[in-house]
Write a protein that holds these residues in place. Structure first.
Motif, PDB file in Angstrom:
ATOM      1  N   UNK A  31       9.686   2.085  -8.184  1.00  0.00           N
ATOM      2  CA  UNK A  31       8.451   1.392  -8.158  1.00  0.00           C
ATOM      3  C   UNK A  31       7.421   2.434  -7.788  1.00  0.00           C
ATOM      4  N   UNK A  32       7.651   3.295  -6.826  1.00  0.00           N
ATOM      5  CA  UNK A  32       6.492   4.192  -6.184  1.00  0.00           C
ATOM      6  C   UNK A  32       5.874   5.112  -7.101  1.00  0.00           C
ATOM      7  N   UNK A  33       4.463   5.107  -7.005  1.00  0.00           N
ATOM      8  CA  UNK A  33       3.735   6.140  -7.347  1.00  0.00           C
ATOM      9  C   UNK A  33       3.958   7.338  -6.737  1.00  0.00           C
ATOM     10  N   UNK A  34       3.600   8.684  -7.219  1.00  0.00           N
ATOM     11  CA  UNK A  34       3.885   9.763  -6.371  1.00  0.00           C
ATOM     12  C   UNK A  34       2.953   9.723  -5.132  1.00  0.00           C
ATOM     13  N   UNK A  45       4.087   2.931  16.107  1.00  0.00           N
ATOM     14  CA  UNK A  45       2.595   2.352  15.404  1.00  0.00           C
ATOM     15  C   UNK A  45       1.572   3.352  15.262  1.00  0.00           C
ATOM     16  N   UNK A  46       1.599   4.592  16.158  1.00  0.00           N
ATOM     17  CA  UNK A  46       0.653   5.557  15.714  1.00  0.00           C
ATOM     18  C   UNK A  46       0.935   5.941  14.310  1.00  0.00           C
ATOM     19  N   UNK A  47       1.918   6.179  14.087  1.00  0.00           N
ATOM     20  CA  UNK A  47       2.396   6.827  12.648  1.00  0.00           C
ATOM     21  C   UNK A  47       1.789   5.961  11.753  1.00  0.00           C
ATOM     22  N   UNK A  48       2.264   4.510  11.823  1.00  0.00           N
ATOM     23  CA  UNK A  48       2.039   3.379  10.797  1.00  0.00           C
ATOM     24  C   UNK A  48       0.506   2.987  10.520  1.00  0.00           C
ATOM     25  N   UNK A  49      -0.355   3.155  11.789  1.00  0.00           N
ATOM     26  CA  UNK A  49      -1.630   3.226  11.833  1.00  0.00           C
ATOM     27  C   UNK A  49      -2.294   4.136  10.773  1.00  0.00           C
ATOM     28  N   UNK A  50      -1.801   5.136  10.671  1.00  0.00           N
ATOM     29  CA  UNK A  50      -2.474   6.402   9.730  1.00  0.00           C
ATOM     30  C   UNK A  50      -1.917   5.969   8.570  1.00  0.00           C
ATOM     31  N   UNK A  51      -1.032   5.717   8.296  1.00  0.00           N
ATOM     32  CA  UNK A  51      -0.635   5.010   6.899  1.00  0.00           C
ATOM     33  C   UNK A  51      -1.229   4.073   6.498  1.00  0.00           C
ATOM     34  N   UNK A  52      -1.824   3.138   7.251  1.00  0.00           N
ATOM     35  CA  UNK A  52      -2.739   1.907   6.695  1.00  0.00           C
ATOM     36  C   UNK A  52      -3.956   2.121   5.998  1.00  0.00           C
ATOM     37  N   UNK A  53      -4.109   3.479   6.558  1.00  0.00           N
ATOM     38  CA  UNK A  53      -5.686   4.107   6.042  1.00  0.00           C
ATOM     39  C   UNK A  53      -5.304   5.052   4.718  1.00  0.00           C
ATOM     40  N   UNK A  54      -4.113   5.176   4.455  1.00  0.00           N
ATOM     41  CA  UNK A  54      -3.825   6.283   3.368  1.00  0.00           C
ATOM     42  C   UNK A  54      -4.191   5.399   1.918  1.00  0.00           C
ATOM     43  N   UNK A  55      -4.143   6.132   0.940  1.00  0.00           N
ATOM     44  CA  UNK A  55      -4.323   5.482  -0.544  1.00  0.00           C
ATOM     45  C   UNK A  55      -2.994   5.787  -1.259  1.00  0.00           C
ATOM     46  N   UNK A  56      -2.373   4.994  -1.720  1.00  0.00           N
ATOM     47  CA  UNK A  56      -2.653   3.602  -1.446  1.00  0.00           C
ATOM     48  C   UNK A  56      -2.094   3.395  -0.045  1.00  0.00           C
ATOM     49  N   UNK A  57      -2.402   2.122   0.783  1.00  0.00           N
ATOM     50  CA  UNK A  57      -2.270   2.134   2.200  1.00  0.00           C
ATOM     51  C   UNK A  57      -0.749   1.306   2.102  1.00  0.00           C
ATOM     52  N   UNK A  58      -0.376   1.577   3.507  1.00  0.00           N
ATOM     53  CA  UNK A  58       1.041   0.716   3.857  1.00  0.00           C
ATOM     54  C   UNK A  58       0.494  -0.541   4.482  1.00  0.00           C
ATOM     55  N   UNK A  59       0.915  -1.673   4.022  1.00  0.00           N
ATOM     56  CA  UNK A  59       0.466  -2.893   4.796  1.00  0.00           C
ATOM     57  C   UNK A  59       1.892  -3.265   5.432  1.00  0.00           C
ATOM     58  N   UNK A  60       1.689  -3.249   6.712  1.00  0.00           N
ATOM     59  CA  UNK A  60       2.727  -3.592   7.612  1.00  0.00           C
ATOM     60  C   UNK A  60       3.385  -4.887   7.716  1.00  0.00           C
ATOM     61  N   UNK A  61       4.501  -5.209   7.507  1.00  0.00           N
ATOM     62  CA  UNK A  61       5.006  -6.665   7.671  1.00  0.00           C
ATOM     63  C   UNK A  61       5.624  -6.761   9.039  1.00  0.00           C
ATOM     64  N   UNK A  66       7.345  -2.697   5.349  1.00  0.00           N
ATOM     65  CA  UNK A  66       5.744  -2.692   4.850  1.00  0.00           C
ATOM     66  C   UNK A  66       5.734  -2.885   3.439  1.00  0.00           C
ATOM     67  N   UNK A  67       4.727  -2.897   2.698  1.00  0.00           N
ATOM     68  CA  UNK A  67       4.405  -2.786   1.448  1.00  0.00           C
ATOM     69  C   UNK A  67       3.617  -1.686   1.039  1.00  0.00           C
ATOM     70  N   UNK A  68       3.908  -1.085   0.019  1.00  0.00           N
ATOM     71  CA  UNK A  68       3.102  -0.060  -0.744  1.00  0.00           C
ATOM     72  C   UNK A  68       2.816  -0.717  -2.027  1.00  0.00           C
ATOM     73  N   UNK A  69       1.580  -1.165  -2.331  1.00  0.00           N
ATOM     74  CA  UNK A  69       1.180  -1.883  -3.462  1.00  0.00           C
ATOM     75  C   UNK A  69       2.199  -3.062  -3.476  1.00  0.00           C
ATOM     76  N   UNK A  70       2.990  -3.378  -4.617  1.00  0.00           N
ATOM     77  CA  UNK A  70       3.802  -4.743  -4.458  1.00  0.00           C
ATOM     78  C   UNK A  70       5.246  -4.300  -4.219  1.00  0.00           C
TER      79      UNK A  70
END
Length: 284
Positions: A189-192, A224-240, A265-269
């Protein structure tokens, strides 16, 4: 030799009666990848014959989840099973597995309401119900499940113990891409760009594992430090969730000793999970 493909309960019963010696079983929802195939090869080494089920179980998908779009690739899956040495494929329809709307199902209990169960209410009830049905139908000597779904594996082991199911449950190691991403049918399902974001899950686990000897707080902080950076990415990682838990009960762990660091976590849907086993604190 191509595996025998059966689709009904009567066909399965007849095929099972012809099995000589021990039988290993790998339940799947199809869309097979190298992770599934590694379980099948492990099964091949574990018993005289190997059976695989391919069934997308509606009971373990919640409202708004991806049941309708979950990839269904039966022809390719059957070819992959043949290459892995599978003898028997059970590929039932929904009507075969659930001739009527089930009135009696399994309840996963408190263990099924935490971590992944909290993110996906009811998921483990549906998973345990179909796994027990499949074990009763296939009657294997050994059943093999991937360690990537660590909570699922723990709950199946508990179900088998609590309900005295006559099968040996074995875990198979997580298989990863060269860059560390855990193989999953949902990766397609993931884009590049989304795939690049998803890499934060395995990298967070690696960072946490490297901090394990400094204790639970250090593990969570590093991941958490790694995941925090991913939360600001495009597309973001939404942590569950990001948790340190006991591998058998999935209760929180903070003291020294073995633990599982689990993340989702969720990347998009697209919902993705991963985990790593580690040893908290310095070993003496």
């Amino acid at each position: 030799m191509k595996p025998v493909i059966v689709r009904t309960r009567n066909e399965l019963a007849a095929a099972r009666a012809r099995v000589e010696g021990t039988l290993a079983f790998v339940p799947t929802m199809g869309a097979l990848h190298e992770g599934h195939l590694s379980l099948m090869r492990q099964a091949r080494r574990s018993a005289d014959s190997v059976a695989v089920s391919i069934f997308v179980n509606p009971l373990q998908f919640g409202p708004g989840e991806d049941f309708d779009r979950y990839p269904r690739t039966f022809d390719a899956d059957a070819e992959a099973c043949a290459g892995a040495g599978v003898d028997l494929i059970f590929a039932p329809t929904r009507d075969v597995m659930y001739p009527e709307e089930p009135q009696v199902t399994l309840k996963s209990g408190p263990m099924g309401e935490v971590v992944e169960g909290a993110a996906r209410p009811g998921h483990f009830d549906g998973m345990l119900t179909v796994v027990l049905k499949l074990l009763n139908l296939v009657r294997p000597d050994v059943a093999i499940f991937g360690e990537k779904d660590a909570q699922q594996l723990a709950m199946i082991r508990r179900m088998v113990a609590d309900l005295n199911v006559p099968v040996r449950v074995v875990g198979g190691p997580t298989v990863r891409e060269p860059d560390g991403l855990a193989l999953s049918s949902r990766n397609r399902y993931l884009s590049q760009a989304g795939r690049g974001t998803a890499l934060a899950l395995s990298r967070a686990l690696q960072a946490g594992a490297e901090a394990a000897e400094d204790g639970a707080d250090a593990v969570i902080a590093a991941a958490s430090a790694v995941l925090g950076k991913a939360a600001a990415a495009d597309p973001p990682l939404v942590l569950d969730y990001l948790v340190l838990v006991d591998q058998a009960t999935f209760a929180p762990v903070a003291s020294a000793g073995p633990a599982v660091l689990a993340v989702a976590g969720r990347v998009g849907s697209t919902h993705l999970i991963d985990n790593v086993h580690l040893q908290l604190g310095k070993e003496h």
